[in-house]
Motif scaffolding. Structure first.
Motif, PDB file in Angstrom:
ATOM      1  N   LEU A   2       0.870  -1.181   0.000  1.00 49.07           N
ATOM      2  CA  LEU A   2       0.000   0.000   0.000  1.00 49.07           C
ATOM      3  C   LEU A   2       0.909   1.233   0.000  1.00 49.07           C
ATOM      4  CD1 LEU A   2      -3.145   0.317   0.507  1.00 49.07           C
ATOM      5  CD2 LEU A   2      -2.524   0.921   2.840  1.00 49.07           C
ATOM      6  N   PHE A   3       0.472   2.328  -0.685  1.00 48.49           N
ATOM      7  CA  PHE A   3       1.271   3.562  -0.652  1.00 48.49           C
ATOM      8  C   PHE A   3       0.636   4.553   0.286  1.00 48.49           C
ATOM      9  CE2 PHE A   3       2.866   1.393  -4.265  1.00 48.49           C
ATOM     10  CZ  PHE A   3       4.213   1.724  -4.318  1.00 48.49           C
ATOM     11  N   SER A   4       1.461   5.129   1.143  1.00 49.48           N
ATOM     12  CA  SER A   4       0.922   6.074   2.119  1.00 49.48           C
ATOM     13  C   SER A   4       0.701   7.420   1.436  1.00 49.48           C
ATOM     14  CB  SER A   4       1.883   6.225   3.292  1.00 49.48           C
ATOM     15  OG  SER A   4       3.098   6.757   2.817  1.00 49.48           O
ATOM     16  N   GLY A   5       0.186   8.395   2.161  1.00 48.80           N
ATOM     17  CA  GLY A   5      -0.157   9.710   1.627  1.00 48.80           C
ATOM     18  C   GLY A   5       1.033  10.397   0.947  1.00 48.80           C
ATOM     19  N   ASN A   6       2.238  10.174   1.494  1.00 46.59           N
ATOM     20  CA  ASN A   6       3.405  10.836   0.894  1.00 46.59           C
ATOM     21  C   ASN A   6       4.056   9.990  -0.201  1.00 46.59           C
ATOM     22  OD1 ASN A   6       4.606   8.836   2.327  1.00 46.59           O
ATOM     23  ND2 ASN A   6       5.575  10.183   3.851  1.00 46.59           N
ATOM     24  N   GLY A   7       3.353   8.976  -0.628  1.00 46.78           N
ATOM     25  CA  GLY A   7       3.828   8.174  -1.749  1.00 46.78           C
ATOM     26  C   GLY A   7       4.794   7.077  -1.338  1.00 46.78           C
ATOM     27  N   LEU A   8       5.131   7.008  -0.049  1.00 46.78           N
ATOM     28  CA  LEU A   8       6.064   5.962   0.378  1.00 46.78           C
ATOM     29  C   LEU A   8       5.308   4.645   0.580  1.00 46.78           C
ATOM     30  CD1 LEU A   8       8.139   7.969   3.026  1.00 46.78           C
ATOM     31  CD2 LEU A   8       8.930   7.160   0.792  1.00 46.78           C
ATOM     32  N   PRO A   9       5.915   3.543   0.236  1.00 46.37           N
ATOM     33  CA  PRO A   9       5.221   2.271   0.419  1.00 46.37           C
ATOM     34  C   PRO A   9       5.092   1.921   1.909  1.00 46.37           C
ATOM     35  CG  PRO A   9       7.476   1.916  -0.327  1.00 46.37           C
ATOM     36  CD  PRO A   9       7.242   3.397  -0.353  1.00 46.37           C
ATOM     37  N   VAL A  10       3.965   1.283   2.277  1.00 45.87           N
ATOM     38  CA  VAL A  10       3.788   0.840   3.666  1.00 45.87           C
ATOM     39  C   VAL A  10       4.084  -0.648   3.709  1.00 45.87           C
ATOM     40  CG1 VAL A  10       2.193   0.633   5.599  1.00 45.87           C
ATOM     41  CG2 VAL A  10       2.045   2.611   4.082  1.00 45.87           C
ATOM     42  N   ASP A  11       4.945  -0.978   4.600  1.00 46.72           N
ATOM     43  CA  ASP A  11       5.409  -2.348   4.731  1.00 46.72           C
ATOM     44  C   ASP A  11       4.275  -3.322   5.070  1.00 46.72           C
ATOM     45  OD1 ASP A  11       6.946  -4.532   6.386  1.00 46.72           O
ATOM     46  OD2 ASP A  11       8.366  -3.410   5.114  1.00 46.72           O
ATOM     47  N   ASP A  12       4.361  -4.535   4.554  1.00 43.20           N
ATOM     48  CA  ASP A  12       3.338  -5.559   4.862  1.00 43.20           C
ATOM     49  C   ASP A  12       3.227  -5.830   6.369  1.00 43.20           C
ATOM     50  OD1 ASP A  12       2.682  -5.753   2.293  1.00 43.20           O
ATOM     51  OD2 ASP A  12       3.350  -7.837   1.989  1.00 43.20           O
ATOM     52  N   ASP A  13       4.388  -5.750   7.038  1.00 44.84           N
ATOM     53  CA  ASP A  13       4.365  -5.989   8.486  1.00 44.84           C
ATOM     54  C   ASP A  13       3.480  -4.967   9.202  1.00 44.84           C
ATOM     55  OD1 ASP A  13       5.978  -8.081   8.195  1.00 44.84           O
ATOM     56  OD2 ASP A  13       7.810  -7.129   8.974  1.00 44.84           O
ATOM     57  N   ILE A  14       3.517  -3.739   8.701  1.00 44.18           N
ATOM     58  CA  ILE A  14       2.694  -2.691   9.326  1.00 44.18           C
ATOM     59  C   ILE A  14       1.217  -2.952   9.033  1.00 44.18           C
ATOM     60  CG2 ILE A  14       2.178  -0.202   9.329  1.00 44.18           C
ATOM     61  CD1 ILE A  14       5.176   0.259   8.926  1.00 44.18           C
ATOM     62  N   LEU A  15       0.936  -3.368   7.798  1.00 44.42           N
ATOM     63  CA  LEU A  15      -0.461  -3.686   7.450  1.00 44.42           C
ATOM     64  C   LEU A  15      -0.970  -4.824   8.339  1.00 44.42           C
ATOM     65  CD1 LEU A  15      -0.458  -3.550   3.552  1.00 44.42           C
ATOM     66  CD2 LEU A  15      -0.988  -1.743   5.178  1.00 44.42           C
ATOM     67  N   ASP A  16      -0.132  -5.813   8.527  1.00 39.85           N
ATOM     68  CA  ASP A  16      -0.471  -6.951   9.375  1.00 39.85           C
ATOM     69  C   ASP A  16      -0.783  -6.455  10.789  1.00 39.85           C
ATOM     70  OD1 ASP A  16       0.277  -9.080  11.411  1.00 39.85           O
ATOM     71  OD2 ASP A  16       0.315 -10.267   9.566  1.00 39.85           O
ATOM     72  N   ARG A  17       0.074  -5.568  11.260  1.00 39.92           N
ATOM     73  CA  ARG A  17      -0.076  -4.995  12.610  1.00 39.92           C
ATOM     74  C   ARG A  17      -1.401  -4.222  12.711  1.00 39.92           C
ATOM     75  NH1 ARG A  17       1.484  -5.795  17.208  1.00 39.92           N
ATOM     76  NH2 ARG A  17       2.414  -4.195  18.504  1.00 39.92           N
ATOM     77  N   ILE A  18      -1.695  -3.452  11.668  1.00 41.06           N
ATOM     78  CA  ILE A  18      -2.940  -2.656  11.672  1.00 41.06           C
ATOM     79  C   ILE A  18      -4.145  -3.597  11.786  1.00 41.06           C
ATOM     80  CG2 ILE A  18      -4.435  -1.159  10.255  1.00 41.06           C
ATOM     81  CD1 ILE A  18      -1.836   0.127   9.164  1.00 41.06           C
ATOM     82  N   HIS A  45      -1.603 -14.482   6.768  1.00 44.63           N
ATOM     83  CA  HIS A  45      -1.637 -14.886   8.194  1.00 44.63           C
ATOM     84  C   HIS A  45      -3.057 -14.903   8.741  1.00 44.63           C
ATOM     85  CE1 HIS A  45       2.361 -12.711   7.783  1.00 44.63           C
ATOM     86  NE2 HIS A  45       2.717 -13.966   8.030  1.00 44.63           N
ATOM     87  N   PRO A  46      -3.956 -15.647   8.161  1.00 47.81           N
ATOM     88  CA  PRO A  46      -5.355 -15.579   8.624  1.00 47.81           C
ATOM     89  C   PRO A  46      -5.512 -15.986  10.095  1.00 47.81           C
ATOM     90  CG  PRO A  46      -5.045 -17.468   7.185  1.00 47.81           C
ATOM     91  CD  PRO A  46      -3.771 -16.685   7.141  1.00 47.81           C
ATOM     92  N   LYS A  47      -4.728 -16.988  10.516  1.00 46.09           N
ATOM     93  CA  LYS A  47      -4.901 -17.543  11.858  1.00 46.09           C
ATOM     94  C   LYS A  47      -4.493 -16.542  12.943  1.00 46.09           C
ATOM     95  CE  LYS A  47      -3.766 -22.053  13.424  1.00 46.09           C
ATOM     96  NZ  LYS A  47      -3.153 -23.344  13.107  1.00 46.09           N
ATOM     97  N   SER A  48      -3.276 -15.989  12.763  1.00 40.71           N
ATOM     98  CA  SER A  48      -2.784 -15.095  13.824  1.00 40.71           C
ATOM     99  C   SER A  48      -3.596 -13.806  13.872  1.00 40.71           C
ATOM    100  CB  SER A  48      -1.299 -14.798  13.626  1.00 40.71           C
ATOM    101  OG  SER A  48      -1.125 -14.077  12.427  1.00 40.71           O
TER     102      SER A  48
END
Ligand SMILES: [Zn+2]
Ligand SMILES: [Zn+2]
Length: 442
Positions: A2-18, A45-48
């Motif tokens: 996913l790209f954040s507002g400033n165009g930087l990519p958001v890491d999958d780990d962060i998406l997982d955390r969200i 990671h559906p289970k976790s």
């Protein structure tokens, strides 16, 4: 990605955390709909993620909540079931596997019941000023863990399991199963469970005239207690659960007698633990602290603690309003008839609470004694009754005038007039919703 507002990519780990922060399954669902990236991360990671969201939604009593759902009741709901096998079935500490959609739904339904009961518990035993639980996270965990275990116990030994051909031997077998099911828990957690059963029993005792009936009602579990609290009666429960007809002489109440206390007593004896005392407060073993336990009535300084009335618990005030009409007004049918009509909607608890609050705006029209009586204060039963008696009739006078009634000439003896009771003509042609300006009329 996913790209954040400033165009930087958001890491999958962060998406997982969200995703793991979603408070409910619905939020998880709607977050996944917002972007393909969230959906993809969930698929990895559906289970976790499901486990984390289940924990957010249900809290730390999740293992107990899941056992309630997964326990194979049908297999063991018979007097011949082996107690040891019943205890081992679907134990709490088994790994949490994928939670199905149906389970998610049921988890949330049960959690709603447990949370409602915690709110009631908090209002009655922790803090009388809030309708929402003020239990600390530790206290809440103890309460909810015990409540889910009670739910399991009641599902396994339901009120509907009674049958006419149950003999003493059968009942003895069921009693052994009940003891075995509770014996798997450590002593401290059983003491907590005991306190929670005492709380549920208190709710049943408010509506049931008979100790045996209370035991039968207890077997309807957390759902039953919540329904009784909300309806202030067990009538709907009787229809819902089809439990045995209590008035039927053939019903053997032995099956329900000492529903929780007997197995618990067996365990205290086995473990050589001092049994809880009858006079122990319901808060013992669950709460570390009770707020306002030594509070007194704001007006007369009578001790009352959590029994005192505040805005949060006015709706539990056990009153029949016509009895609070001042003096002889309550025997004047030209007053009581329209009064019943005007107060019919107050049978709804939430309406009653709002109504009592509104009466505080009338304090300036009664005696100076009521100067400074605030809706935010705490009142003992006697003071609240006195307040209602002094203000209810003034409210009713206003209500009638608003409804188009023109009061006839005031009777000199006002609400204190006795003639209004037995002379209908007098009652109809004089107004008695007024302060006496003369002494007793005979
Ligand atoms: Zn008082
Ligand atoms: Zn009169």
């Amino acid at each position: 990605m996913l790209f954040s507002g400033n165009g930087l990519p958001v890491d999958d780990d962060i998406l997982d955390r969200i995703l793991t922060f979603c408070p409910t399954f619905q939020t998880l669902q709607s977050t996944m709909i917002t972007s393909k990236s969230f959906y993809r991360v969930f698929q990895t990671h559906p289970k976790s993620i499901t486990r984390a969201v289940a924990y957010n939604a249900v809290g730390p009593a999740l293992p107990q909540a899941l056992r309630v759902l997964r326990y194979p009741y049908d297999e063991y709901n018979t007097p011949d079931a082996d107690p040891a096998a019943m205890v081992e079935a679907c134990e709490e500490d088994h790994l949490i596997s994928v939670i199905t959609a149906e389970e998610k739904q049921k988890l949330q339904e049960n959690s709603r019941i447990v949370v409602k009961l915690e709110n009631i518990y908090s209002l009655r035993h922790k803090d009388r000023t809030s309708k929402t639980s003020l239990l600390t996270s530790e206290e809440s965990w103890r309460f909810q863990r015990a409540m889910y275990r009670i739910m399991l116990f009641c599902n396994l030994f339901p009120s509907t399991s009674y049958s006419e051909d149950m003999d003493d031997e059968c009942i003895e077998k069921i009693r052994r199963q009940r003891t075995a099911m509770l014996k798997e828990y450590p002593t401290t957690e059983l003491q907590e469970l005991h306190s929670v059963t005492k709380f549920l029993q208190g709710i049943c005792e408010e509506v049931a005239p008979d100790a045996s009936l209370v035991q039968m009602l207890l077997s309807t579990g957390p759902y039953g207690a919540m329904t009784i609290w909300e309806n202030r009666s067990y009538d709907t429960l009787e229809e819902d659960l089809e439990f045995p007809d209590f008035d039927d002489d053939d019903v053997d109440l032995k099956l329900f007698s000492r529903y929780f206390s007997l197995p618990l007593e067996n365990i205290w004896t086995m473990r050589k633990v001092t049994p809880p005392k009858d006079e122990d407060p319901v808060s013992k073993w669950i709460l570390d602290q009770v707020n306002g336990a030594n509070d007194t009535c704001s007006k007369c300084a009578a001790p009352g603690g959590l029994q005192l009335y505040t805005e949060a618990n006015w709706d539990r005030f056990p009153i029949y309003l016509p009895n609070l009409l001042k003096h002889h007004l309550k025997q004047n049918s030209t007053i009581t008839q329209p009064f019943y009509v005007a107060t019919a909607q107050l049978a709804q608890p939430e309406n009653l609470a709002a109504f009592i609050g509104d009466l505080f705006s009338f304090t300036t029209r009664t005696s100076p004694e009521f100067d400074g009586w605030m809706r935010t204060d705490s009142y003992c039963n006697a003071c609240l009754v006195k307040f209602l008696e002094e203000h209810l009739w003034i409210w009713f006078l206003d209500e009638r005038i608003k409804g188009g009634w023109t009061p006839p000439e005031n009777c000199w003896y006002g609400w204190n007039c006795r003639t209004q009771v037995h002379k209908r003509f007098h009652a109809e042609t004089k107004n008695h919703l007024c302060v006496p300006i003369k002494g007793d009329a005979i």
